[in-house]
Design a protein around this motif. Structure first.
Motif, PDB file in Angstrom:
ATOM      1  N   ARG A 162      -5.600 -11.393   7.068  1.00  0.00           N
ATOM      2  CA  ARG A 162      -6.966 -11.534   7.567  1.00  0.00           C
ATOM      3  C   ARG A 162      -8.030 -11.300   6.496  1.00  0.00           C
ATOM      4  N   MET A 163      -7.628 -11.335   5.228  1.00  0.00           N
ATOM      5  CA  MET A 163      -8.596 -11.165   4.151  1.00  0.00           C
ATOM      6  C   MET A 163      -9.361 -12.465   3.952  1.00  0.00           C
ATOM      7  N   GLY A 210      -3.794  -0.867  -0.678  1.00  0.00           N
ATOM      8  CA  GLY A 210      -4.463  -0.230   0.446  1.00  0.00           C
ATOM      9  C   GLY A 210      -5.539  -1.099   1.062  1.00  0.00           C
ATOM     10  N   VAL A 211      -6.218  -1.919   0.248  1.00  0.00           N
ATOM     11  CA  VAL A 211      -7.223  -2.847   0.774  1.00  0.00           C
ATOM     12  C   VAL A 211      -6.531  -3.933   1.594  1.00  0.00           C
ATOM     13  N   ALA A 212      -5.467  -4.523   1.041  1.00  0.00           N
ATOM     14  CA  ALA A 212      -4.729  -5.559   1.767  1.00  0.00           C
ATOM     15  C   ALA A 212      -4.133  -5.010   3.061  1.00  0.00           C
ATOM     16  N   LEU A 232       1.818  -9.550   1.192  1.00  0.00           N
ATOM     17  CA  LEU A 232       2.390 -10.312   0.095  1.00  0.00           C
ATOM     18  C   LEU A 232       1.946  -9.730  -1.246  1.00  0.00           C
ATOM     19  N   GLN A 233       2.907  -9.525  -2.144  1.00  0.00           N
ATOM     20  CA  GLN A 233       2.609  -9.103  -3.508  1.00  0.00           C
ATOM     21  C   GLN A 233       2.657 -10.348  -4.390  1.00  0.00           C
ATOM     22  N   ASN A 234       1.556 -10.612  -5.088  1.00  0.00           N
ATOM     23  CA  ASN A 234       1.413 -11.842  -5.849  1.00  0.00           C
ATOM     24  C   ASN A 234       1.065 -11.561  -7.309  1.00  0.00           C
TER      25      ASN A 234
END
Length: 281
Positions: A162-163, A210-212, A232-234
C-alpha cells in the motif's frame, strides 16, 4: 529451519492477489513479475483503474480494498479452512526455479545495534525481526553486479503493497540546484502533476523495512492459523529513482502517457526483488 512452502505460496498469493500454487512445470510467474504486479496494482488503483492487464495472467481485478487481511474471516468450525477469497484459475510456479534457498536468512532474533552494512556504497539497514526467503534472480541481462556489495551494486529498498503517493511526500533529485552548488546537492523537483500536490506518479519503496511494514500485506495462513506480514526486499537502481523528503523513501516515477508495457519496463529497470520477507504478526 526452512520456511514452509505452503506459507511462501500464501505470501505470494497475498502480494499478487492471485492464487499461487506449486507445480513441477515451468513457472507462470517469475520473481520480477511479483514485484511488478504488487507495485502496479497499487499504482493503477491510484490512477482510478479497475483492472490490470498482465502478460500470461490476463486481467487482474483492482477493485478490492488492498488493506483487507486475506483469509481473515472467522472459522465456522474449529480446524476448518477459512474461505478462499481469491478468484480465477491458480497461478503455477516451480519452487525449484523460483526460490533460491542458498540465500535464505533468518533475521528474526538479529539485532545489529551499532553494526553498519552497505550495498552500492549506501547504507543497508538489514530486515531484523524478519525471515527472508530468497528468490532465484541470478542471470539478469547485464550481469549480476547489481546484487553484489561493491560500488556497482544497487542499494536495498523494501516495498509494502500500500505504499504510494498518499504518504504525502515531495521528491527531490540529486544534482546541483543552483550555479556553484556543491556536487551531489539535493534539488527539489516539481511536487506533482498539479502545482501544490505532493504525489508523484510512480512506485514507492523505502530503505527502512519498518516504513514498508506500516503499509504491508497481512494474511492468515491456512496451515497454522497464524497471521503473517509480507514485504518485498528489492534492489533499486540508483539512476532510476528519486529521493523523497521523508527519510529513506524513494520513488520510481512513471511518465504520463506510458502504456502498460512501457510502465512494466520502467519498473523492471528500476526495482528488482530478491527476497520475500515474512514476519508473524
Amino acid at each position: 529451519m526452512a520456511v514452509r512452502m505452503d506459507l511462501c505460496l500464501e505470501a505470494l498469493s497475498a502480494l499478487t492477489g492471485c492464487r499461487v500454487e506449486a507445480s513441477a512445470a515451468e513457472s507462470q510467474l517469475m520473481p520480477q513479475d511479483v514485484v511488478n504486479i504488487a507495485a502496479l496494482k497499487q499504482f493503477y488503483r491510484r490512477e482510478g483503474l479497475q483492472e490490470l492487464e498482465y502478460p500470461s495472467l490476463g486481467s487482474l481485478s483492482l477493485g478490492g480494498p488492498d488493506d483487507e487481511d486475506m483469509y481473515s474471516a472467522p472459522l465456522a468450525v474449529e480446524g476448518a479452512p477459512p474461505p478462499e477469497p481469491l478468484e480465477g484459475p491458480p497461478i503455477k510456479i516451480n519452487p525449484a526455479t523460483f526460490f533460491d534457498p542458498r540465500f535464505d536468512y533468518d533475521f528474526t532474533n538479529v539485532k545489529d545495534g551499532d553494526r553498519s552494512f552497505s550495498r552500492g556504497e549506501e547504507r543497508y539497514v538489514r530486515p531484523c525481526g524478519w525471515r527472508r526467503v530468497a528468490l532465484r534472480v541470478l542471470g539478469y541481462d547485464g550481469g549480476d553486479a547489481w546484487l553484489g556489495t561493491g560500488p556497482d551494486a544497487w542499494p536495498v529498498s523494501y516495498h509494502g503493497n500500500r505504499m504510494d503517493g498518499a504518504l504525502g511526500v515531495t521528491a527531490i533529485r540529486r544534482g546541483p540546484a543552483l550555479e556553484g552548488a556543491e556536487p551531489g546537492a539535493l534539488e527539489e523537483i516539481e511536487p506533482g502533476p498539479v502545482a501544490g500536490e505532493t504525489y508523484l506518479r510512480g512506485v514507492y519503496s523505502s530503505t527502512l523495512v519498518g516504513v514498508a511494514e506500516g503499509y504491508c500485506k497481512r494474511f492468515r495462513s491456512r496451515g497454522d492459523g497464524k497471521t503473517y506480514k509480507v514485504v518485498l526486499q528489492n534492489r533499486i537502481n540508483p539512476e532510476q529513482r528519486r529521493q523523497c523528503q521523508r527519510e529513506g523513501l524513494w520513488v520510481v516515477t512513471v511518465a504520463e502517457g506510458s502504456g502498460p508495457a512501457q510502465t512494466r519496463a520502467s519498473i523492471q529497470l528500476a526495482l528488482r526483488p530478491y527476497g520475500l520477507l515474512l514476519k508473524e504478526d
